[in-house]
Structure formats: C-alpha cells, structure tokens
Design an enzyme around this catalytic site. Structure first.
Site, PDB file in Angstrom:
ATOM      1  N   LEU A  33      16.534 -20.883 -18.006  1.00  0.00           N
ATOM      2  CA  LEU A  33      17.953 -21.197 -18.166  1.00  0.00           C
ATOM      3  C   LEU A  33      18.614 -20.359 -19.261  1.00  0.00           C
ATOM      4  CD1 LEU A  33      17.717 -25.093 -17.898  1.00  0.00           C
ATOM      5  CD2 LEU A  33      18.099 -23.428 -16.063  1.00  0.00           C
ATOM      6  N   HIS A  37      23.796 -21.033 -16.791  1.00  0.00           N
ATOM      7  CA  HIS A  37      23.408 -22.343 -16.249  1.00  0.00           C
ATOM      8  C   HIS A  37      24.076 -23.469 -17.042  1.00  0.00           C
ATOM      9  CE1 HIS A  37      19.741 -19.903 -15.108  1.00  0.00           C
ATOM     10  NE2 HIS A  37      20.066 -20.437 -13.956  1.00  0.00           N
ATOM     11  N   LYS A 151      28.073 -15.747  -9.669  1.00  0.00           N
ATOM     12  CA  LYS A 151      27.255 -14.541  -9.819  1.00  0.00           C
ATOM     13  C   LYS A 151      26.451 -14.257  -8.549  1.00  0.00           C
ATOM     14  CE  LYS A 151      23.707 -12.467 -11.118  1.00  0.00           C
ATOM     15  NZ  LYS A 151      22.510 -13.168 -11.199  1.00  0.00           N
ATOM     16  N   ARG A 189      16.834 -12.672 -14.686  1.00  0.00           N
ATOM     17  CA  ARG A 189      16.073 -11.418 -14.558  1.00  0.00           C
ATOM     18  C   ARG A 189      16.316 -10.455 -15.710  1.00  0.00           C
ATOM     19  NH1 ARG A 189      14.742 -10.597  -8.802  1.00  0.00           N
ATOM     20  NH2 ARG A 189      15.426 -12.509  -7.824  1.00  0.00           N
TER      21      ARG A 189
END
Ligand code: PAF
Length: 283
Positions: A33, A37, A151, A189
């Site tokens: 997270l 988030h 996103k 990522r």
C-alpha cells in the site's frame, strides 16, 4: 480494525453491520500500500459508514508467473497503514480461501472489446482474472460503494462493465491518480525501479501533461505522435502503447468532438517494470 481471513466470517460480519443501517465502502487491493491506496480509503471513509479493505495478491490476473513472484508483499506495514487510516475491516483471505478448487478459477464471462486492446493485448488473460476476483470480492463484501483508482484506467472500465452486466447495485467511485512530487503516478511497482530508471519514469507523466497542453493547438493524432516521439527517443523507455480513446468504450478517438469522455492511456516498460499512466483530456 478487525482482520477477517475467511469468507464466512466476513459475510456474517457485514450482514450484521448492514442490519444496523450502515453503508459499506470497499477498497480492493493487492497490498504494497502507498498514498494512492490511502486516498481511496479516505474517500470511502468520508462517504460511507464502514470501510472494508481487502488485501489479496490475486494469482489469476498475472499472465507472467515471474511478475507474481516479484510482486511486493508488505503485510505488516500495510496493516499499520490501514489502522492509521481508520479502516474498520481488513479482509485478508488466502489463495485456498478464494480459489478452493479448479472450478472456482473459472468464470464464463466475456468482457468483449475492452478485453482485446491496450493492456489486454499486452497482458492476455489479465482482465479475466481481475473480473473473476473482483466479482468474488463484491459478492463477499456486498458494498454500497466501490472505490478504485483512475491510475488503472482500463481496469476501472472492466469493473464498470462487470457491475453493469451483472446488474450489481454498487456505485463505482473513480478516484484521482496520486502522484509523487515529480509527477510519477504512485504504483506498488515503483519500488522495483532502480535510481536511473526511477528518473527516466518521470518522463511518462511529463509526456502526458504536454500532450494535454498540445491538444489546444494540435489535432489529437499530432499531439499523440509528439508525445510518442518524445518517449521513443528516451533510451531507457519502451512504450508499450500510447492511445487517445473514448474513456468508457476505449475506442480510439481522432477528433476532440467525437466523444465527451476522452483519455490518453500510456503503458511503458522502464527497466523491465511495466508502468501505467493516463490523463483525462476531456471529461
Ligand atoms: O488494482 C488492483 O490492485 C487489483 O487489480 C484488484 C482490483 C485489487 C484486483 O485484484
């Protein structure tokens, strides 16, 4: 915050809470997270009475097993962040709980055109896995409102279609992209980017911001070509796609008057990391 690991306990808890008149806001995640988030959680908290977050690294949406292996798992830090954000329930199922047998991994549902283009073409089977797990999670949590990030733009349209096709009485709330101070869209990522690639990755949002400015005095194809050329000329960036589309149907758009929802969607490999970004050109 209560942590529930089984479907039965989660369903039982939510039924009881709903009986007291509470509205349920749901934020599905795969963990790792970040502030993006938490912004979904904050929006859910401001609009509903009970906020449920799920953390489940869904194996069926990874078409590349190496990508699944590399997916960051940071459950302790995630739990702390969710407690600090004031989440009520963390649903934390195991793979066996969500997929007890081979049949539970199957869903006879065709997403149609949106499962053939852009991210779907780059990652075959990915959205089938997303649709499968999101449908299961929605059946378990039965939220009034579902909060997802802009996103993952195509994912949002997949879930919009899923909710419509299954006649689910759930409001999908699209939450804005949260960016790092240098413009990079927040993503789980990003931690995989080495310093050099992390700097290169800022070119993605820069290209999209320029593209949005350029459409004031250029055609959409010309503005798109300028952005693509800029990104292609960077030695550390491999553009997977950059398309200007009708935001809901994801059909390519050549003229700004062709649709009301227009978005530019970008995916690129930066240091082997598949990054996504997008910008709304016309709401
Ligand atoms: O966006 C994600 O984190 C995942 O695709 C989702 C929606 C939680 C489904 O696994």
């Amino acid at each position: 915050m209560i942590i529930l690991k089984t479907i039965a306990a989660t369903q039982q808890f939510i039924v009881a809470e709903k009986q007291t008149g509470k509205t349920i806001g749901f934020v599905p995640t795969m963990g790792a997270l970040h502030a993006g988030h938490i912004s979904l959680v904050q929006q859910a908290k401001s609009e509903t009475n009970l906020v449920v977050v799920s953390i489940f690294v869904n194996p069926t949406q990874f078409n590349d097993p190496k990508d699944l292996e590399k997916y960051p798992v940071t459950i302790e830090a995630d739990t702390e962040k969710l407690i600090a954000a004031g989440v009520d329930v963390l649903f934390l199922p195991s793979v066996a709980e969500m997929y007890p047998n081979a049949a539970s991994r199957q869903m006879d549902y065709d997403l149609g055109y949106i499962d053939t283009v852009l991210e779907a073409a780059a990652r075959p089977g990915h959205f089938k896995g997303v649709a499968l797990v999101v449908k299961k999670l929605l059946d378990i949590v039965t939220p009034h409102k579902l909060y997802m990030g802009q996103k993952d733009y195509q994912q949002l349209q997949v879930v919009r279609k899923l909710i419509a096709d299954f006649d689910l009485d759930i409001e999908l709330v699209s939450c804005p992209i949260i960016r790092e101070p240098d413009g990079l869209a927040m993503s789980s990522r990003n931690v995989r980017l080495t310093d050099e690639y992390r700097i290169a990755a800022t070119e993605l949002s820069k290209a999209l911001f320029h593209l949005k400015k350029d459409i004031a005095n250029q055609t959409l194809p010309a503005a798109r070509a300028t952005a693509q050329h800029h990104l292609n000329s960077h030695p550390l960036i491999d553009v997977v796609y950059l398309e200007i589309v009708n935001g809901h149907a994801l059909v390519p758009i050549n003229h700004v008057n062709e649709a009301t929802n227009i978005a530019a969607l970008l995916a690129a490999k930066v240091g082997g990391v598949h990054l996504l970004d997008n910008i709304i050109l016309k709401p």
